[in-house]
Structure formats: C-alpha cells, structure tokens
Enzyme design. Structure first.
Site, PDB file in Angstrom:
ATOM      1  N   HIS A 172     -79.903  33.437 -28.580  1.00  0.00           N
ATOM      2  CA  HIS A 172     -78.986  33.541 -27.444  1.00  0.00           C
ATOM      3  C   HIS A 172     -78.225  32.244 -27.211  1.00  0.00           C
ATOM      4  CE1 HIS A 172     -80.498  37.425 -26.342  1.00  0.00           C
ATOM      5  NE2 HIS A 172     -79.987  37.415 -25.142  1.00  0.00           N
TER       6      HIS A 172
ATOM      7  N   SER B 223     -72.235  48.180 -29.570  1.00  0.00           N
ATOM      8  CA  SER B 223     -71.756  48.337 -30.946  1.00  0.00           C
ATOM      9  C   SER B 223     -70.765  47.218 -31.264  1.00  0.00           C
ATOM     10  CB  SER B 223     -71.072  49.695 -31.121  1.00  0.00           C
ATOM     11  OG  SER B 223     -71.928  50.755 -30.772  1.00  0.00           O
ATOM     12  N   GLU B 224     -71.297  46.033 -31.537  1.00  0.00           N
ATOM     13  CA  GLU B 224     -70.411  44.881 -31.755  1.00  0.00           C
ATOM     14  C   GLU B 224     -69.437  45.120 -32.909  1.00  0.00           C
ATOM     15  OE1 GLU B 224     -73.638  44.660 -31.252  1.00  0.00           O
ATOM     16  OE2 GLU B 224     -73.890  43.315 -29.531  1.00  0.00           O
TER      17      GLU B 224
END
Lengths: 351, 340
Positions: free
Chosen positions: B137, B67-68
């Site tokens: 990424h 949960s950034e």
C-alpha cells in the site's frame, strides 16, 4: 486427466462433419452475396499471398493467418457503420479487409513499408484504418477487449447509436480482463459487441486442454450479457446473429457477445497447415474442416440457387488473384519509413 | 464548487490544489472525465476529489468495479475515441494490475500505428507511504514507469504543480502518469490563478538557488530537499534545490547547469536504490560533465532495497527525512573543507 471425459457443449458446431452443406440462398440476395463472396475471396487470397511472402523470407513480422475464418469478419462487418469503432487482435487481416482496408495497404504494412496502413510502423499485428471504423489491432491477448469497452463508454457519452466491437479468440477468454470488461460493460450498459472467434485452439493448445467446456457463451450468461453462438463458417448465420445483437445494442439494450465457432486452416503463426508452434496438427482434422470451408459453402449455395455459374466463379477468383498479385508488386516497390519516424513518433506532443 | 472564493492571501493545500485541477478540467473541458475506484467515497483519495461526483455528475465521475486493468483499458479506449479521461489508482500498488494497458497499450499506440492514433489518457497514481500500510500500500514505482518511451511521467511537488501539472497532463495528447504523494497533501501555499501550459514544455526547475551543492528530488523528495536546504542555510551552507517535476521524457539540462556551478550533486529519491531514478539522474550528470567539474562524488539517498515494512518502528528506519538529506549534504561539503 479430466479431459478424457470432456464433451463438446457446442451442439455439433465443433464437429467438422456437421454443417457442411451449401448455404441456402434466396435469389433476391444474389447480388449482395456475390459482393460478400468477393470480399471473402479477397481476404483468402491476400492472406495466402502473405503466407507466400513469409515463405520467401520477405515478410518477417509474425503473420497470424485467419484462412478459413473469413465468414466471421465479413458477416459482422455487414452490420457496421464507418462511425462504429472496431478493434482487432493478432489475427486481424480479415477484420481490416472486411471493413474496407485495401490489400495493398495491408501487404505494404506486413512488409514494413511507409505506404502501409500503419505507415510501416506496425506490421501484421498492428493495423489501423480509422476512416472505415477500424481503430486498431494489437497482439497482447485480450488487450483490445477493455479498449473496445472504453470506446463504447465514449459512444455512450457522445450520445447517438454507434457501437464498439472487439474481435478476439477463445484464448482471450482465459484472460481476466475479458471478464473484467464484460462485467464493466454490463454494469454500465455499454454499447459493445464482444465477438469471440472460437476456433477451438489457442496457439497450439486445444480448448479441451484449457477449459472445462468449449462453449464460450457460458461466460456471457455469468455476466448477464446477451449472447448468441453460431456456426462461424456460415456467412448468413453470422450476419443474422450480428444483426440481432447489434440492433439491440444500438437500441440501448447494453453489451452482447457473439460466439462464432470456426477453425483456422493454418497454424497459429505462419503459413504451415501441419505445424502449429512446433506441434504437429492432425491433418485429418484440417482436411475435415476444409469441407466446411465458408467460401466453399457460400459458393456452392450461389451455384445451387442459379445466381452464378461455375465459369463466372472461376473468373471472379482469377480476377481477385490478379488484383492481389498487383498489390504485392506495388507493396514490394514501396519505400521503407524514414529513419526519423523511429524518434519522431514516440510522442504526439513536441516542445 | 468551494463554498467561497479564498482571499488573496489564503493558502491552499496540495490536496485541495489537486481538486482545483479536477474542477478546472471538468468545468472547462467537456471531453474530460474521471474513472477509478473510490471516486464516490469521501475518504479514498484524501481531500483531493471531494464531492466531484456531486458537482459534475456520476456519468463523468465514475466509480468502478474492482477491475484496475479493465478500467484503465476503458480509459485508454475512450482516449482513442476523443476523450481525455483521468484514471485514478488510490494506491500506486494497485496500478500494477493495469500495467498492460499503461505500458503495452497507451505508451505504444501512437508510435506503432505510425502517428495516426493518440491516447490522451492521464493515469493518476497515489503514493501513500507510511502509516503502517505495509509492502503493498505504499510503493513508489515512478522509476519503473519512467523507463517506458511514450509514457510521460510527472511528479508534482509544489502546491501549484499539484493543480497545474494535472491540467497540463490531461490536456496533453500523450498518455501521462501523474504521481502524487499523500505526504504532500498538507503542504500549503498561496495558489496563483490556474494556467493551461503545454506539458511538453515543462521540465526540471530550480526551486531554490544556491552555490555550494545541488540537491535534486521529485515529488515528496523534492520537498525534503527544500526542507534540508533550510536546515543547511541556518548553518551557513547554501544549497540549490531542483525539483525534477517531469521524469519522462527527462531533460537534465537544468541539473547539468546547476552541478557545473556547484560541483556537488546529491539526489534524493523516495524509490529504491537499485536501477532507480536517483541512479538515472547521477548517470545523466556523470556522462555529460567533465569529471574535473565535480568537487565530490555524486551521492544518492534512497529507500533501502527492501519492501516497505509495516511496524512503525521499522518505518522510522526505512523512510528518508530532511535530516538525512542535510546530513549527507554536510558530509559532502565537509570533504571540501578537508580538501582545501
């Protein structure tokens, strides 16, 4: 569309024809409840006058009035201490005032004056009053829910029994961060109370067009968070539920959700009753909800219990109106922030 | 703690230096804690946080749900309540999910509440380019965040800065985005004793003096500039290298002074070209210097305006190396020979 078959799951709480009776008041509570009635009247009339300032073109910052929802803020505030940390949202005049903010500092802030509670830098949507536990409000929907969760993490690291509180509306429960925060708080047993003022609308859109159920507490069940759903227009019901949940939080029971079902008498933003972000509202609904007005029900209960007379109530209201009229005068006379604030406040640290 | 104190001449890697910053902060400042995904994992963030949870406890080194946004918001909330949290995003790409709390909240509260609230949160974002990690990424989004008033943005390039800018970021009363780069983790140097310096006094620094051309970089790009300067030196060309270090608030004074002497500016940026960081540096110089002080047009070397590829063959074309920087400098200096 599926919402044609939609039925309220709030057991009558969303029906303005129910829960309209005067509150039943014990005589021993009379003096205390007269104080809370006064607090609700201060909120009502401060917001009413802010609405007039909007109409007059003197207040330009978006003003989201919570007229009709006063019992939620006042009922929760009675259970809090100044060392607790409370966070609000775009519609937080009531939270600010219920916790101890003054009408003058609120109105000055709405007018963008340096004497305002955020020194004229915030306006209606960015309020602050740390000395009485109000740590800030912002209008990004749901944004203070994780912030209050972090304040609860701070409280846990501090030790002690202070709690954090986030006030938000039913619309915020459609934001992912609400669910992220409930989960995080549950996993870490954080001392936070999530207060959802479920006024059945987000901006102009009815909850039945946004969610498959109008019962917000179902999310608490999913996240294994304790919850209570109450009539948000009943001061005593809000107080009792807040007391039960906050007592548990202080004793280490972890987070909780309080769902208070209520209704705002004005549109999403600004003073109009009949227009909500450009969409006409059903005035029959607004009129029906006014019969369930939290101030009316408390006043009638105090009258019925013989605690106050009609004349005394009228005098109280006149006194409150006069006080707020004076606050408007003071705020209008105050200075705007110095232009240096624009640049000097960007960073707290200077080279 | 490290098993044994390093001998005076022992070199420390950049990744170990970051860890040394955490150790110093968590040892010396009880209001500091770390929160983020992967903090109890031995490999998520390279060697930069190894065993911190075992040293300082899981209450202060907190691994989190996925949960950034909530975790970053929780750090902001704790910062508003007297703590100095460090939020870790093991890929900068993941931090995009937390943009509201960084941009709308942390960067704004001090200003919009009239200076009454501070949010001393440090957000650590790791750039992890290459290695076929692909478009989600490996992004370097520093230019995006350096645009935001109220949010300090730092990119350490040297081993000492990896530690000391982390310490300065956390002890600063403002929100800070601290961006490190996995391609720097094996950079080594002798690490001096830790010093706590006010971040507001830090800024671009000349890391190699020269007279012919000014090379400017930040983070990994700054190291590329230093490597390019070595290549050029072997050819008798004398490049000055400036490590930007602090991208916001940006003080170009050191760069202006350098370019006014060398007359040539080449900016190397591991981000994209359009509306990017390199353009900001060049604009700052162009509007401040008399055009007659420039001996050639400024030049920028950036990533192409394309998402990072995955295939290694395409990566080889995508990323910048020291040879590219040296070649560009050579071209700019060759124009000098032609003109004179």
């Amino acid at each position: 569309m599926s919402h044609r078959h939609w039925q309220s799951e709030l057991a009558g709480l969303a029906d303005p024809a129910q829960y309209t009776a005067p509150l039943v008041i014990e005589a021993a509570q009379g003096t205390r409840l007269m104080g809370l009635l006064r607090s609700m009247l201060v909120i009502r009339h401060t917001e009413d006058q802010i609405g007039q300032l909007v109409v007059a073109g003197l207040a330009r910052t978006p003003c989201h009035l919570g007229i009709g929802q006063e019992a939620v803020a006042v009922g929760v505030a009675t259970q809090l201490r100044t060392t607790d940390r409370v966070f609000g949202n775009h519609r937080s005049h009531a939270h600010f005032l219920a916790l101890g903010g003054t009408p003058t500092s609120l109105i000055a802030e709405v007018l963008g004056k340096a004497s305002g509670t955020s020194r004229g830098m915030g306006g209606s949507m960015h309020l602050f009053g740390r000395e009485f536990g109000f740590h800030g409000s912002v209008p990004i929907v749901g944004a203070t829910i994780p912030i209050a969760t972090g304040a609860a993490l701070a409280a846990k690291l501090d030790g002690g029994d202070s709690v954090a509180v986030a006030f938000f509306g039913d619309g915020a429960t459609e934001e992912g961060v609400f669910h992220e925060s409930m989960n995080l708080a549950a996993v870490h047993d954080l001392p936070v109370l999530f207060v959802c003022e479920n006024n059945l609308f987000s901006s102009h859109l009815d909850i039945e067009l946004r969610q498959p159920s109008d019962r917000i507490s179902r999310y608490a069940e999913a996240h294994r968070v304790r919850s209570l759903t109450v009539d948000g227009n009943d001061l005593l019901a809000v107080e009792a539920a807040a007391n039960a949940l906050i007592t548990g939080i202080r004793q280490g029971a972890g987070p909780a959700l309080l769902e208070a079902v209520t209704y705002r008498f004005r549109g999403h933003v600004g003073p109009n009753e009949d227009i909500d972000v450009g969409v006409h509202r059903r005035m029959a609904d607004v009129s029906a909800w006014k019969r369930r007005c939290p101030i009316k029900r408390l006043s009638e209960g105090l009258l019925a219990a013989g605690i106050v007379s009609g004349d005394e109530l009228a005098a109280l209201e006149r006194e409150v109106v006069a006080k707020i009229t004076d606050a408007v005068t003071l705020a209008r006379r105050a200075d705007y922030p110095d232009p240096s604030a624009l640049h000097d406040l960007v960073y707290a640290c200077r080279p | 703690m490290n098993s044994q104190p390093p001998a005076a001449s022992t070199e420390t890697s950049y990744g170990e230096a970051i860890r040394a910053g955490f150790v110093h902060l968590l040892s010396s400042h009880r209001e500091v804690f770390a929160i983020g995904q992967g903090l109890w994992s031995p490999w998520y963030v390279g060697n930069s946080m190894t065993d911190l949870d075992k040293l300082f406890g899981k209450a202060r080194v907190i691994d989190t749900p996925v949960s950034e946004l909530a975790c970053t918001g929780a750090a902001v909330g704790a910062a508003l309540c007297g703590y100095r949290p460090i939020v870790i995003h093991p890929r900068m790409d993941f931090m995009v999910l937390a943009a509201d709390q960084i941009i709308n909240q942390a960067a704004k509260w001090h200003h919009m509440l009239g200076g009454q609230a501070i949010a001393p949160v440090t957000i650590r974002a790791i750039i992890n380019r290459g290695g076929e990690q692909g478009a989600q990424h490996s992004q370097a989004l520093h230019a995006w965040f350096a645009h935001i008033p109220g949010l300090r943005v730092v990119m350490p390039s040297s081993v000492a800065d990896a530690r000391d800018l982390l310490v300065a970021s956390v002890l600063c009363d403002d929100p800070v985005l601290y961006i490190d780069d996995r391609w720097l983790y094996e950079r080594k140097a002798v690490l001096p004793a830790v010093s706590e310096r006010p971040l507001a006094a830090e800024g671009p620094r000349v890391v190699r003096s020269g007279t012919d051309i000014t090379l400017v970089g930040a983070g990994y790009s700054s190291w590329l500039c230093e490597q390019a300067a070595e290549i050029l030196a072997a050819e008798g060309l004398d490049a000055e290298v400036i490590d930007v270090r602090v991208l916001n608030p940006f003080d170009p004074a050191v760069i202006l002074a350098s370019v006014s002497r060398t007359g040539r500016l080449c900016v190397v940026d591991g981000g994209w070209r359009n509306a990017g960081w390199a353009g900001e540096v060049i604009a700052s110089v162009a509007e401040a210097l008399d055009p007659r002080q420039l001996k050639s047009s400024p030049r920028r070397i950036t990533l192409p305006n394309a998402p990072a590829p995955t295939s290694r063959m395409l990566e080889a074309d995508y990323y910048i190396d020291a040879g590219h920087v040296a070649a560009a400098a050579r071209t700019m200096l060759a124009a000098r020979e032609t003109a004179s």
